[in-house]
Scaffold this motif. Structure first.
Motif, mmCIF file in Angstrom:
data_model
loop_
_atom_site.group_PDB
_atom_site.id
_atom_site.type_symbol
_atom_site.label_atom_id
_atom_site.label_comp_id
_atom_site.label_asym_id
_atom_site.label_seq_id
_atom_site.Cartn_x
_atom_site.Cartn_y
_atom_site.Cartn_z
ATOM 1 N N THR A 113 36.987 -61.155 -17.165
ATOM 2 C CA THR A 113 37.254 -59.716 -17.101
ATOM 3 C C THR A 113 35.925 -59.029 -16.797
ATOM 4 O O THR A 113 34.849 -59.634 -16.954
ATOM 5 C CB THR A 113 37.793 -59.172 -18.441
ATOM 6 N N ASP A 204 43.012 -59.444 -15.905
ATOM 7 C CA ASP A 204 42.412 -58.110 -15.969
ATOM 8 C C ASP A 204 42.827 -57.288 -14.746
ATOM 9 O O ASP A 204 42.543 -57.680 -13.611
ATOM 10 C CB ASP A 204 40.874 -58.252 -16.018
ATOM 11 N N ARG A 206 42.286 -53.612 -13.003
ATOM 12 C CA ARG A 206 41.465 -52.401 -13.023
ATOM 13 C C ARG A 206 41.980 -51.423 -11.978
ATOM 14 O O ARG A 206 42.121 -51.789 -10.809
ATOM 15 C CB ARG A 206 40.001 -52.755 -12.709
ATOM 16 N N TYR A 208 41.673 -47.679 -10.053
ATOM 17 C CA TYR A 208 40.709 -46.626 -9.717
ATOM 18 C C TYR A 208 41.333 -45.634 -8.753
ATOM 19 O O TYR A 208 42.283 -45.950 -8.039
ATOM 20 C CB TYR A 208 39.461 -47.237 -9.057
ATOM 21 N N GLU A 217 31.422 -49.898 -11.455
ATOM 22 C CA GLU A 217 31.830 -50.741 -12.590
ATOM 23 C C GLU A 217 31.498 -52.207 -12.348
ATOM 24 O O GLU A 217 31.027 -52.895 -13.238
ATOM 25 C CB GLU A 217 33.327 -50.579 -12.870
ATOM 26 N N ASP A 229 34.373 -47.476 -22.149
ATOM 27 C CA ASP A 229 35.590 -47.458 -21.335
ATOM 28 C C ASP A 229 36.296 -46.122 -21.470
ATOM 29 O O ASP A 229 36.561 -45.679 -22.588
ATOM 30 C CB ASP A 229 36.549 -48.551 -21.852
#
Length: 329
Positions: A113, A204, A206, A208, A217, A229
């Protein structure tokens, strides 16, 4: 006679005799000299000992006997089976042992991650960071690839192993699971089944809104400098089922709360075919023409999205709140 088979009742490692398995024969006749597999253990039966402690040459159905001659200690409950050939017995036992190791690895595997990226690099565990990239437009994918190419990759090589336009699917999660990748999404959302699968497999994801957030990041994670976070905590998933035009209020979405609880002060994103098409606030939240503060799962409501009139039937309105969470050290 048919080749013997049955079940291991108990097993132990005896100092003088080596692995000893007490088995119950269920079919056929077990004899001294038989090639045998019990769980992941194998061997040729060196001796059979009955419950009175006497050596016997054979054991039939319903006979419990101690078996000597196995390569390792099997587990209670393992099935045993006699093979015609010792080589077949060995191959079967080795195949079972391999499958068991793979199952154990799968149970203990931990995917990379962004939170543990730096630690993995420091320990020398990680040489490649694999990414699966999904976006609302192709231009976002190209921009990310260009930015990654310019990033320092001396410690860890960054590979985009798959990229495509559209929402995050179960196939994306399965690919990330198989290749130990992180999923990066721009302006897209995972479907509920994809999200559940990712949580189950520890993949994981993520999400955006803009490229520079992702680059910052990934760069920060690489050097162990991730800031706290800012987490978007989902509160509800609401399906738009009907549209009404109300004077002075504009378009109101007759909706059904599929999951969670929608709050009047939630932020919302409008999702169409897995792509986020608008983000903003709730303008109005009603049930039976009454203004309400919340609507729970399983209930219908009318939602007006502030500053957005282009809702369509089938759209998903996701409620969320933004909270700051300190990262684990």
């Amino acid at each position: 006679d048919a080749h013997a088979s049955g079940v291991v009742i108990e097993a132990k490692l005896d100092k003088g005799r080596g692995p000893v398995a007490t088995v119950l024969v269920q079919r056929g006749t077990l004899s001294c000299g038989d090639p045998l597999v019990a769980g992941t253990a194998f061997g040729r039966v060196r001796a059979l000992i009955d419950p009175l402690g006497k050596n016997v040459d054979h054991a039939g159905p319903a006979d419990p006997v101690e078996v000597l001659g196995l390569s390792s200690v099997p587990s209670a409950g393992d099935e045993f089976r006699v093979f015609a050939d010792e080589r077949d017995a060995r191959n079967t036992a080795e195949e079972r042992a391999l499958k068991q190791r793979l199952r154990e690895q799968a149970a203990t595997k931990k995917h990379v991650t962004l939170d543990d990226l730096f630690a993995r690099i420091e320990e020398g565990e990680l040489k490649d960071l694999n990414l699966v990239v999904k976006a609302d437009v192709q231009g976002s994918i190209e921009a990310l690839k260009d930015a990654l190419d310019k990033m320092d990759q001396t410690e860890v090589r960054i590979n985009v192993i798959h990229s495509a336009v559209g929402g995050i699917t179960e196939s994306d999660v399965m690919l990330a699971d198989a290749s130990d990748a992180i999923i990066i999404g721009f302006g897209v959302r995972p479907a509920p089944a994809s999200k559940a699968l990712a949580e189950r497999e520890g993949v994981d994801i993520r999400l955006y809104r803009v490229i520079y957030q992702a680059i910052e990041e990934i760069n920060a994670a690489r050097v162990g400098m991730l800031s706290p976070d800012v987490v978007e905590q989902d509160t509800a998933r609401v399906e738009v089922r009907e549209l009404f035009r109300v004077p002075k209020m504009g378009v109101i979405a007759g909706s059904y709360v599929q999951d969670g609880e929608i709050h009047r002060d939630d932020q919302v994103r409008v999702v169409r075919d897995g792509t986020v098409i608008f983000e903003g606030k709730i303008g109005s939240l009603r049930r039976f023409k009454e203004d309400v503060k919340t609507v729970k799962q399983g209930y219908e409501c009318g939602i007006g999205v502030e500053g957005y009139q282009d809702l369509k039937e089938g759209d998903i309105i996701e409620g969320f709140r933004t909270i700051e969470v300190a990262r684990e050290a």
